[in-house]
Scaffold this active site. Structure first.
Site, mmCIF file in Angstrom:
data_model
loop_
_atom_site.group_PDB
_atom_site.id
_atom_site.type_symbol
_atom_site.label_atom_id
_atom_site.label_comp_id
_atom_site.label_asym_id
_atom_site.label_seq_id
_atom_site.Cartn_x
_atom_site.Cartn_y
_atom_site.Cartn_z
ATOM 1 N N ASP A 6 0.842 -1.199 0.000
ATOM 2 C CA ASP A 6 0.000 0.000 0.000
ATOM 3 C C ASP A 6 0.877 1.249 0.000
ATOM 4 O OD1 ASP A 6 -2.393 1.438 0.007
ATOM 5 O OD2 ASP A 6 -2.347 1.661 2.188
ATOM 6 N N ARG B 36 -14.491 18.693 -31.796
ATOM 7 C CA ARG B 36 -14.247 18.516 -30.368
ATOM 8 C C ARG B 36 -12.816 18.828 -30.033
ATOM 9 N NH1 ARG B 36 -17.013 13.053 -28.246
ATOM 10 N NH2 ARG B 36 -19.158 13.729 -28.539
ATOM 11 N N THR C 298 -16.848 -3.336 -12.968
ATOM 12 C CA THR C 298 -18.307 -3.268 -12.950
ATOM 13 C C THR C 298 -18.867 -4.646 -12.653
ATOM 14 O OG1 THR C 298 -18.586 -3.860 -15.252
ATOM 15 C CG2 THR C 298 -18.255 -1.542 -14.789
ATOM 16 N N SER D 297 -25.574 -0.090 -10.663
ATOM 17 C CA SER D 297 -25.490 1.306 -10.228
ATOM 18 C C SER D 297 -26.707 1.664 -9.378
ATOM 19 C CB SER D 297 -25.370 2.227 -11.434
ATOM 20 O OG SER D 297 -26.422 1.998 -12.322
#
Lengths: 1143, 344
Positions: free
Chosen positions: A179, A787, A767, A289
């Site tokens: 970590d 864009r 997911t 979700s």
């Protein structure tokens, strides 16, 4: 294929290599003709019962060695039925064009068949990592944490017995739980880290924290042009972990930690892989979700939600630890110092902060111990883990162009905002003159602005004493005349002191305009200049409406914007909308300029213009996310009020009726919001809104106002960059030193360039469907001319001597869904209408699925495509209705409903019920509609399920597929069809029939999408087998896969990609009981060999910030797009078994 | 002044051109200013565009640079010079031509060859935004890539035009030429490494009169119903007018004096004022409105309006061309407030 005409679905990717092997054009007699023309092709050509061309015989013999192609009498009989059914749905099975056969010598399968082969190679690939992982999983007690952490720069190892600290270069063991902590205020570089192996603890401290000088003094960036404001990361501030052999690091959201490991940025892969406990958690207990929102909400859960709530949690380490380990909750308090504090504060609390970090390591280990066995049980195939490890090693090489890109995008953005501001400012100035004779009262947009004017008033002069003498403006002139006049008017200057102390801003101008202006600096009133001027502020001031921007409420009004021809109007409680008159006498109407409104739009006339290409593209981009959000919500049906029905007959546009009437003469209709009618549009010039709707609908009501068009255009251009720049500019790029570059790049011209890399923050399974997630790259837009900044992806550039090789899996999900239907219903490729259209339909002759649906319903093919995918993702009829209306704002609700219904009837088919055997005596054994079924059940006082079997779909092109998907999805323990992975516990939890229905669309969606994830993992395994250490995984998003490979091996890598596709698909069909593979899906339509990460190798990525394109602006030539035949040729022959690195 | 499609700048136009030239001079203040050398070459404009580095003019310019500005003689550096040419040297435009002679404003950027393209793109953008700020319709300015003659290869040669008027009129040409081989033997030290390199030259050429006309046309053609000439405040030859509204002839003398006084103040402050008497006397409001219309057409951004009331309390109006509204200010605000307005 040209960029415009290329489509991502199988049928359009047919390529015919006439040059190599000419084939006859007359399709009906193709095999016979071929026989005559060429004996060889006759030997290789094969087609199945419904005339779908199968892979060449040599390939079949190698991939399905024990399964010779035979046709039984019984199969011949059923072929007739299939063909009839196909014809009934408008499929002409003779219409396909054959493809050239492919001759390849594959390396021998590692096992008796393709299934064993994949199992064996995947097992082999994960083995070295499992050997490092399993001891950690099985380790019941970690070594004891040291009493005191050493404040040394670099790594320190702690003796497991007495805790003695000794500095080391890097941890000795290769399996670690790890970590990193970062001091957010000090940048992204790591500050400290802890790691534990089964043997001992380690800590790492940044030299920045210990204030040691770095071993190598930091060098000035080579290209000199680096933006000084953005940090320039070098490998020296990162954590070394050693570069030898396979290593394994376990962490929670480990890609964050990985991005701070030094060796990860080297161009050569060091063989370290990462196990992410967060991804494991998503696989085992991930949520939708909708469920996530429930988990986050503070409300008391409904009883039906309790079951799954117990089985899942949010993704943070604290929550995951609570779920799997229970006990005392983890304390996250010390973390605040890292988030808010300074380095000095970290230094002061060093011991407790390292302990906190070590605490997280221990917690991660506890989670791993419980979670990994769950994962291993639920995802038994070794390819799942192998794929996850590979996904977690994504690598994006960049060079100095990255900085240039950011600079150019930023500058262009600023230029465009200046331009937009200029136009708006000019419009504001012009609008001011409406104050004369109150002409604003007749203006359709500005009538409700505040036009009140302030006056400059002088104070009463004091009666007794004379006014103080004001200073003369120094030296007005020298002539006597000039001095005379100065003296004459001195008394006027003296009245200066009668001016109010706080001078009103722009007396004489309307209030709305004054709000856009800044108060001039105090130097304006020189005589008050007792206050010290702030030079800077003074410099910034300029007259006019300088504060205006496209984000302001006044902007759409100044541009006189209209929606469907009606003037826009803002209501505080409803947001933006527009005015539709319903009364033509203006009696009693006070403020609203009704006369002018009627003059502009007396009879509503609506041009029937559908939305264009851009909107379909966008909808396609967002589709999976939207459907996912939509699923799980209970569908609600809106009731039409009588009043609204009346309105709808008058008005057929897309505005939203909100029960608002202005001055008893106008309806106020809200602008449609992408999230649905209950949302308010806050700014019609924002990205979401502009992207969604074509310019036809939103336009300027003032024909002379070209500025409006331009400002809308600018707003459109800027939106992408505005929404993404923080993420893009925040990418942690680590620039490599010269000595860290491979010899090929070092020295010479390359010295003038900087090379670096980004380790994207991939969550390998992010997911519910186990798809990877990454905030910047996986959502990166394709480059579009309007864009700004959308050339992002092409700024990932291979270093000299390397290439990026990759491909898109053609219509991956569509194929997975259709092949499941084919296998289940007929056991034959292309035997269902959907299957046939997917395999052999073509856009050119209108026989592909999207064209057929489009034709049947009467919409454009692009729109049909989006809705087709939506349906396969599990969206219902109502969602299709919404999409239809969004694409065609002029469809009325009923029209859209009718079209959606029709589309569902021909594709999904009808839902029918068949009787349970015990009722065959009393009732006819046939298919009953749901209405009939419920009536019959009701008559018998029984539930539907007691009288009938589970309903199924019938009569549609996709009925077979949906029946199969529902069958998988309704099993108590659904498994993915290819690798047998299980569904998340959050959705598996048994909650009765109602729960089953509730999560059914999500589960159906999961079958296809999770199947696609299996497919991807298999491809990763196959590529690694075929190319060994010669490719480095770059990135994969959705159906796209990219590798970094040395230039000389690039053609071989391209061929390996093609073979990977062939073998992966063969594995998949074998798993669902088929023993053959159609030719049209056997190979990629093309594999891109390129130097940059663009979608197609001939895209020039021109955008407002890259106006000259890649070729001229950046000197980047187009790449190559190789078909399988071209790849064979370039790779030096079709005998892959000769590649000596393949084991 | 328009004769056929032949444009001639009259006094106002010339004053405007002068302002434009001044802006050009103040852009990139660190440049070395050199004496211009009149064009003598007779080659075609396109060839000239890429072969200038081989000419003797260029050679003597570089000589001048080395002699007069030895500290600036390194890469990158900027050299400015002006010259006049009897024939228009920029390619003609389909809209109009300008009666000669033409003033040519040239800026040469000598840059490191390995970063030339980057410099070239930066300059494009810089120039574009400069023109956008000057023009009254920034959206009209575009960068148009220029086809290279076949014998020149793209990495060493690049060219673009900055055009106004929907891409019709070239206001500035930017051309990049990499020196090397036969392009002369000029060598300069690299500013970063000190290494001696053959610089790449990026040349910007502005033909003052053409550019002036293009900007003036932009100012006229703005699609507004009101007839006004939208000139950039900083470039307008006349920044401010003075008018007085005479309601009774009794105070005529005093108002005249006041206007005259204001004129002195403004001129002294360095503001450019309408010529002639310097102020206008209006009989009534209508007369004043007519005057406003006229000065709007001349492009005068602001007019100070004094009235009888001003004689009492010093309050006057500042009428703006663009908003057609008047703001109330006090005599003690003049001229600082105006100076502030024109500063940016």
């Amino acid at each position: 294929a040209s960029q415009a005409s290329r489509e991502r679905y199988a049928s359009s990717s047919l390529k015919i290599y006439r040059r190599a092997k000419p084939l006859p054009k007359t399709t009906p007699q193709k095999p016979k003709q071929a026989e005559l023309n060429e004996a060889g092709s006759q030997a290789e050509y094969a087609e199945n019962l419904v005339k779908v061309q199968m892979i060449s015989r040599n390939l079949h013999a190698q991939l399905f060695p024990q399964e010779p192609r035979t046709v039984s009498e019984q199969q011949l009989a059923s072929a007739k039925a299939y063909q009839d059914e196909l014809r009934r749905h408008g499929v002409d099975i003779e219409s396909s064009t054959p493809q050239a056969d492919v001759q390849l010598k594959l390396p021998p399968l590692r096992g008796a068949n393709i299934e064993e082969h994949f199992h064996n190679i995947a097992r082999e690939q994960v083995q070295p990592y499992e050997e490092l992982l399993l001891p950690l999983v099985q380790c019941t007690e970690l070594p004891k944490r040291p009493q005191r952490w050493a404040f040394f720069a670099g790594w320190t190892a702690y003796d497991p017995v007495d805790g003695t600290a000794s500095p080391v270069d890097h941890p000795a063991e290769k399996g670690l739980v790890f970590d990193v902590e970062v001091c957010v205020n000090e940048g992204q570089a790591p500050v400290l880290a802890t790691a534990v192996s089964t043997n001992r603890w380690y800590s790492w401290v940044s030299p920045k924290l210990t204030k040691h000088r770095l071993r190598v003094p930091s060098v000035e960036p080579l290209d000199g042009a680096t933006d000084a404001e953005r940090p320039h990361h070098t490998p020296d501030e990162l954590i070394p972990l050693g570069a030898s052999g396979p290593g394994l690091v376990v962490g929670h959201n480990v890609s964050y930690d990985r991005a701070r490991l030094k060796e990860q940025y080297l161009i050569e892969d060091t063989g370290t892989r990462f196990v992410d406990t967060m991804s494991l958690h998503m696989c085992v207990s991930g949520v939708t979700s909708y469920q996530r929102a429930m988990l986050k909400s503070k409300k008391e859960p409904a009883p039906e939600d309790l079951a799954w709530l117990e089985q899942s949690s949010l993704n943070s380490l604290v929550e995951v630890h609570r779920l799997y380990c229970g006990g005392e909750p983890l304390s996250k308090e010390p973390r605040n110092i890292f988030v808010e504090g300074t380095l000095e504060q970290v230094r002061q609390s060093f011991q407790s902060l390292v302990n906190y970090c070590a605490g997280d390591v221990e917690a991660t280990h506890r989670v791993l111990r419980v979670l990994y066995p769950l994962y291993a049980e639920r995802f038994p195939h070794p390819a799942s883990l192998a794929g996850m490890l590979e996904m977690g090693s994504a690598y994006l090489p960049v060079n100095s162009n990255w900085e240039r890109y950011i600079r150019e995008a930023q500058l262009t953005y600023e230029d465009l905002s200046i331009e937009a501001k200029y136009h708006l400012g000019r419009r504001a100035k012009e609008a001011c003159s409406l104050l004369h004779d109150e002409k604003y009262r007749q203006n359709l947009w500005l009538w409700d602005e505040d036009w009140s004017v302030q006056e400059l008033k002088m104070k009463q002069p004091p009666k007794r004493k004379p006014l103080a003498r004001a200073e003369v403006p120094s030296n007005v002139g020298t002539t006597a005349e000039q001095r005379r006049l100065q003296a004459k008017f001195q008394h006027l200057y003296d009245q200066h002191c009668l001016l109010p102390a706080r001078r009103p801003l722009l007396p004489g101008y309307p209030l709305w305009y004054r709000k856009l202006c800044r108060k001039p600096p105090p130097s304006r009133y020189k005589r008050e200049a007792a206050e010290v001027l702030e030079e800077e502020e003074e410099d910034l001031w300029s007259p006019g409406a300088t504060e205006i921007s496209t984000g302001m409420q006044i902007a759409p009004k100044l541009l006189s914007l209209c929606w469907e021809g009606y003037p826009l109007h803002y209501e505080r409680d409803q947001g933006w909308g527009f005015l539709v008159p319903f009364r033509s006498d203006s009696g009693g109407v006070e403020r609203l300029p009704l006369e002018q409104l009627l003059e502009r739009c007396p009879v509503p006339e609506f041009a029937r213009q559908g939305a264009g290409q851009a909107e379909s593209d966008l909808a396609m981009d967002l589709l999976s996310k939207q459907v996912e959000q939509h699923l799980g919500k209970r569908e609600h049906y809106k009731k039409l009020s009588q009043k609204q029905q009346r309105l709808e007959t008058q008005y057929q546009g897309s505005g939203v009726w909100c029960n608002k009437i202005l001055e008893d003469c106008c309806f106020f209709l809200k602008l449609p919001h992408k999230n649905g009618p209950s949302f308010r549009v806050g700014n019609p010039l924002s990205r979401d809104f502009l992207d969604k709707f074509s310019q036809n609908v939103l336009s300027s009501g003032d024909p002379s106002c070209q500025e409006a068009t331009r400002v809308v255009e600018i707003a459109r251009m800027m939106s992408y960059w505005r929404n993404n720049r923080d993420r893009i500019m925040g990418q942690m790029v680590v620039w490599l030193d010269q000595q860290q570059l491979p010899a090929e790049i070092r020295g010479g011209k390359a010295q003038l360039r900087a090379y670096g890399a980004i380790c994207p923050q991939v969550v390998a399974c992010g997911t519910l469907t186990r798809r990877a997630m990454e905030p910047t790259w996986m959502t990166a837009s394709n480059s579009r001319p309007d864009r700004l900044g959308s050339e992002l992806r092409s700024m990932v550039q291979a270093p000299p001597g390397f290439k990026l090789v990759g491909a898109d899996v053609d219509s991956q999900e569509l194929w997975i869904a259709s092949v499941l239907g084919d296998a289940y219903a007929c056991g034959e490729h292309g035997a269902t209408p959907l299957g046939w259209m997917t395999l052999s339909g073509s856009k050119a002759n209108g026989s592909d699925m999207h064209s057929i649906t489009a034709k049947a319903v009467g919409i454009s093919r692009d729109h049909a495509k989006v809705i087709n995918y939506a349906r396969i993702y599990g969206a219902g009829q109502q969602f299709a209705e919404t999409l239809l209306r969004q694409f065609n704002p002029t469809f009325s609700a009923s029209e859209a409903k009718a079209k959606a219904m029709k589309m569902f009837a021909i594709t999904k088919g009808k839902r029918v019920y068949s009787l349970r055997e015990e009722f065959h005596d009393e009732l006819e054994d046939r298919a009953y509609s749901s209405y009939e079924a419920s009536r019959l059940a009701f008559q018998r006082n029984r539930t539907l399920g007691e009288v009938f079997h589970r309903p199924y779909w019938q009569g549609g092109t996709e009925s077979a597929m949906f029946n199969r998907l529902e069958e998988i999805a309704t099993q108590p323990q659904p498994q993915t069809p290819f690798l047998g992975g299980r569904l998340s516990r959050a959705l598996e939890a048994d909650g009765g029939a109602e729960q089953e229905q509730r999560f059914l669309p999500t589960r159906i969606n999961w079958v296809v999408q999770s199947g696609a994830v299996d497919f991807l993992h298999l491809m990763l395994v196959s590529m690694r087998w075929l190319m060994g250490p010669h490719v480095r995984f770059c990135l994969s998003f959705h159906d796209e896969l990219r590798y970094l490979v040395k230039e000389d091996l690039a053609p071989k890598a391209a061929l390996a990609m093609h073979v990977t596709n062939l073998m992966t698909r063969s594995f998949c069909v074998s798993r669902i009981g088929l023993r053959d593979l159609p030719m049209s899906v056997a190979f990629f339509s093309s594999v891109e060999v390129d130097t940059v990460l663009r979608k197609e190798c001939n895209m020039d990525c021109r955008t407002p910030s890259n106006p000259h394109g890649l070729r001229i602006g950046y000197g980047i030539e187009p790449g190559q797009s190789l078909s399988v035949a071209e790849a064979v040729e370039k790779a030096g022959g079709s005998d892959i078994s000769k590649w000596n690195w393949i084991k | 002044h328009l004769t056929g499609s032949q444009l001639e700048l009259l006094s106002h136009g010339r004053a405007y051109a002068e302002q434009l030239q001044r802006q050009w001079l103040s852009l990139r203040p660190l440049a070395a200013h050199l004496k211009g050398i009149p064009h003598t070459s007779s080659t075609s404009p396109t060839t000239q565009r890429f072969s200038f580095a081989r000419t003797t003019e260029f050679g003597s310019l570089m000589q001048q640079l080395l002699e007069e500005h030895p500290r600036k003689a390194k890469c990158p550096t900027v050299v400015k010079h002006q010259s006049s040419s009897s024939s228009a040297c920029l390619r003609g435009n389909p809209l109009f031509s300008v009666t000669s002679p033409a003033s040519i404003l040239t800026t040469d950027f000598l840059v490191e060859p390995d970063r030339a393209l980057e410099h070239f793109y930066n300059l494009q953008r810089e120039s574009k935004i400069w023109w956008m700020r000057l023009s009254s319709n920034p959206s009209r300015i575009r960068i148009v890539p220029c086809d290279l003659p076949e014998e020149l290869d793209p990495p060493s040669y690049q060219a673009i035009d900055l055009r106004s008027q929907a891409g019709e009129v070239t206001v500035e040409q930017l051309s990049m030429v990499r020196l090397g081989g036969d392009e002369g033997s000029l060598r300069l030290p690299d500013g970063r490494t000190g290494e001696s390199v053959q610089p790449t030259v990026i040349r910007s050429v502005i033909e003052l009169e053409t550019a002036t006309c293009a900007l003036l046309l932009d100012g006229c053609d703005h699609g507004r119903d009101a007839q006004s000439l939208l000139l950039n405040c900083a470039l307008a030859p006349y920044q401010c007018g003075i008018a007085c509204l005479l309601e009774s002839s009794r105070l005529l003398g005093d108002l005249d004096d006041l206007c005259l006084h204001l004129k002195h103040v403004l001129i002294h402050a360095g503001l450019r004022l309408c010529q002639g008497r310097g102020f206008f006397t209006a009989k009534d409001n209508r007369h004043l409105a007519e005057h406003f219309a006229e000065s709007d057409m001349l492009g005068v951004p602001y007019t100070l309006v004094v009235s009888e009331q001003t004689l009492e309390n010093g309050l006057m109006k500042l009428r703006s061309r663009d908003t057609r509204l008047s703001e109330t200010i006090h005599i003690s605000d003049v001229p600082d407030y105006l100076l502030n307005i024109f500063k940016n």
